[in-house]
Motif scaffolding. Structure first.
Motif, PDB file in Angstrom:
ATOM      1  N   ASN A 149     -14.813  24.557 -86.745  1.00  0.00           N
ATOM      2  CA  ASN A 149     -14.115  25.409 -87.661  1.00  0.00           C
ATOM      3  C   ASN A 149     -13.645  24.250 -88.797  1.00  0.00           C
ATOM      4  O   ASN A 149     -12.472  23.641 -88.316  1.00  0.00           O
ATOM      5  N   LEU A 150     -14.076  23.809 -89.834  1.00  0.00           N
ATOM      6  CA  LEU A 150     -13.610  22.922 -90.476  1.00  0.00           C
ATOM      7  C   LEU A 150     -12.642  23.175 -91.492  1.00  0.00           C
ATOM      8  O   LEU A 150     -11.871  22.290 -91.813  1.00  0.00           O
ATOM      9  N   LEU A 151     -12.022  24.625 -91.132  1.00  0.00           N
ATOM     10  CA  LEU A 151     -10.739  25.043 -91.962  1.00  0.00           C
ATOM     11  C   LEU A 151      -9.586  24.985 -90.903  1.00  0.00           C
ATOM     12  O   LEU A 151      -8.465  25.606 -91.245  1.00  0.00           O
ATOM     13  N   ASP A 152      -9.963  24.562 -89.549  1.00  0.00           N
ATOM     14  CA  ASP A 152      -8.618  24.795 -88.470  1.00  0.00           C
ATOM     15  C   ASP A 152      -7.751  23.511 -88.811  1.00  0.00           C
ATOM     16  O   ASP A 152      -7.955  22.509 -88.406  1.00  0.00           O
ATOM     17  N   GLY A 153      -6.605  24.095 -89.528  1.00  0.00           N
ATOM     18  CA  GLY A 153      -5.722  22.987 -89.938  1.00  0.00           C
ATOM     19  C   GLY A 153      -4.795  22.357 -88.658  1.00  0.00           C
ATOM     20  O   GLY A 153      -4.327  21.181 -88.864  1.00  0.00           O
ATOM     21  N   GLU A 154      -4.964  23.007 -87.384  1.00  0.00           N
ATOM     22  CA  GLU A 154      -4.501  22.290 -86.397  1.00  0.00           C
ATOM     23  C   GLU A 154      -5.250  21.262 -85.717  1.00  0.00           C
ATOM     24  O   GLU A 154      -4.798  20.188 -84.934  1.00  0.00           O
ATOM     25  N   ARG A 155      -6.610  21.269 -85.872  1.00  0.00           N
ATOM     26  CA  ARG A 155      -7.488  20.245 -85.416  1.00  0.00           C
ATOM     27  C   ARG A 155      -7.943  19.506 -86.278  1.00  0.00           C
ATOM     28  O   ARG A 155      -8.206  18.018 -86.354  1.00  0.00           O
ATOM     29  N   MET A 156      -8.134  19.997 -87.717  1.00  0.00           N
ATOM     30  CA  MET A 156      -8.610  18.974 -88.945  1.00  0.00           C
ATOM     31  C   MET A 156      -7.655  18.678 -89.909  1.00  0.00           C
ATOM     32  O   MET A 156      -7.024  19.649 -90.375  1.00  0.00           O
ATOM     33  N   LEU A 157      -7.523  17.471 -90.110  1.00  0.00           N
ATOM     34  CA  LEU A 157      -6.456  17.143 -91.457  1.00  0.00           C
ATOM     35  C   LEU A 157      -7.385  17.753 -92.694  1.00  0.00           C
ATOM     36  O   LEU A 157      -8.600  17.683 -92.693  1.00  0.00           O
ATOM     37  N   PRO A 158      -6.555  18.076 -93.623  1.00  0.00           N
ATOM     38  CA  PRO A 158      -7.121  18.476 -95.005  1.00  0.00           C
ATOM     39  C   PRO A 158      -8.177  17.549 -95.479  1.00  0.00           C
ATOM     40  O   PRO A 158      -9.347  17.985 -96.057  1.00  0.00           O
ATOM     41  N   SER A 159      -8.173  16.116 -95.429  1.00  0.00           N
ATOM     42  CA  SER A 159      -8.826  15.208 -95.899  1.00  0.00           C
ATOM     43  C   SER A 159     -10.280  15.299 -95.054  1.00  0.00           C
ATOM     44  O   SER A 159     -11.446  15.151 -95.787  1.00  0.00           O
ATOM     45  N   ILE A 160     -10.409  15.479 -93.875  1.00  0.00           N
ATOM     46  CA  ILE A 160     -11.351  15.694 -93.229  1.00  0.00           C
ATOM     47  C   ILE A 160     -12.004  17.137 -93.164  1.00  0.00           C
ATOM     48  O   ILE A 160     -13.317  17.113 -93.162  1.00  0.00           O
ATOM     49  N   SER A 161     -11.143  18.035 -93.687  1.00  0.00           N
ATOM     50  CA  SER A 161     -11.816  18.949 -93.891  1.00  0.00           C
ATOM     51  C   SER A 161     -12.889  19.289 -95.002  1.00  0.00           C
ATOM     52  O   SER A 161     -13.926  19.505 -95.213  1.00  0.00           O
ATOM     53  N   TRP A 162     -12.044  18.487 -96.169  1.00  0.00           N
ATOM     54  CA  TRP A 162     -12.965  18.333 -97.464  1.00  0.00           C
ATOM     55  C   TRP A 162     -14.096  17.439 -97.257  1.00  0.00           C
ATOM     56  O   TRP A 162     -15.124  17.924 -97.663  1.00  0.00           O
ATOM     57  N   LEU A 163     -13.856  16.598 -96.521  1.00  0.00           N
ATOM     58  CA  LEU A 163     -15.165  15.502 -96.093  1.00  0.00           C
ATOM     59  C   LEU A 163     -16.383  16.479 -95.467  1.00  0.00           C
ATOM     60  O   LEU A 163     -17.511  16.321 -95.673  1.00  0.00           O
TER      61      LEU A 163
END
Length: 183
Positions: A149-163
Motif C-alpha cells: 500500500n503506497l499510501l500507508d503512512g505508517e510504513r511509507m514515508l511521504p517521499s517514498i510514497s510519491w517515488l
C-alpha cells in the motif's frame, strides 16, 4: 494512473489467449536459493502455475532491479531529493533516485540474456503478442501497486510514497525504456 490501471485490466487479463508455461510466478532473489554452488531451490511457490512467459519474468525483474525503495525505504529516503508540484491537472515529481550500479548491472544482464532472447524466441514461435511491450509495461506498473500500500503512512514515508507512485506510472507508460533500454 487510473487510465493505466483500467488498461492493465484488459491487457493483463488472465483469461486472454496466450502461449503459457509452468512457472514459479515470483522467482525474485528472495525466493531463489543456490545450494552447493550448482542447484537452485525455489521458495514461496504461492504464485506458481501456468503463466505467459512474459509475465512470469516481470515480477522478478521488478523486484530484483527496481524495488530497492520498497525494501529499504528509510535508506533510500536518506539520500532522496524529491519535489512535488501541482499545476492545473498535472502533478510533476522531480527526484534524484537512480539505480545502484549493481541494480543497473542486473537490469543489463536481464535485458541481454533473458528479455531479448525470450522475445526473439516467442517471435520465432509466432507466439509474441502484438502488444507485448504494453504487457511488459503494465505488468511492471502493477508490481508495486499489488505488493504494498503506497499510501500507508505508517510504513511509507511521504517521499517514498510519491517515488513509488511516480515509478509505477513511469513503468506503465515507458517500462524499462525509461531506464535507457530498448527491447
Amino acid at each position: 494512473m487510473g487510465e493505466l490501471i483500467e488498461r492493465a485490466k484488459v491487457v493483463l487479463n488472465p483469461a486472454r489467449a496466450a502461449l503459457t508455461i509452468i512457472g514459479h510466478g515470483d522467482a525474485h532473489f528472495g525466493n531463489v536459493f543456490l545450494e552447493n554452488h550448482y542447484r537452485f531451490l525455489y521458495f514461496d511457490p504461492a504464485f506458481a502455475g501456468q503463466h505467459s512467459p512474459l509475465l512470469d519474468m516481470i515480477k522478478p525483474l521488478f523486484h530484483n532491479v527496481f524495488a530497492t525503495w520498497m525494501y529499504f525505504p528509510s535508506d533510500i529516503a536518506q539520500d532522496l531529493q524529491l519535489t512535488v508540484s501541482i499545476r492545473d491537472m498535472t502533478i510533476t515529481v522531480g527526484h534524484n533516485y537512480t539505480l545502484t550500479p549493481v541494480r543497473q548491472a542486473i537490469l543489463r544482464t536481464k535485458v541481454e540474456h533473458l528479455l531479448r532472447p525470450l522475445i526473439a524466441e516467442l517471435r520465432a514461435l509466432d507466439a509474441l503478442p502484438a502488444d507485448w511491450e504494453e504487457i511488459i509495461q503494465l505488468a511492471l506498473m502493477c508490481c508495486p501497486l499489488l505488493t504494498i500500500n503506497l499510501l500507508d503512512g505508517e510504513r511509507m514515508l511521504p517521499s517514498i510514497s510519491w517515488l513509488g507512485l511516480l515509478l509505477a506510472v513511469q513503468m506503465g507508460n515507458n517500462g524499462i525504456q525509461a531506464w535507457g533500454y530498448d527491447l
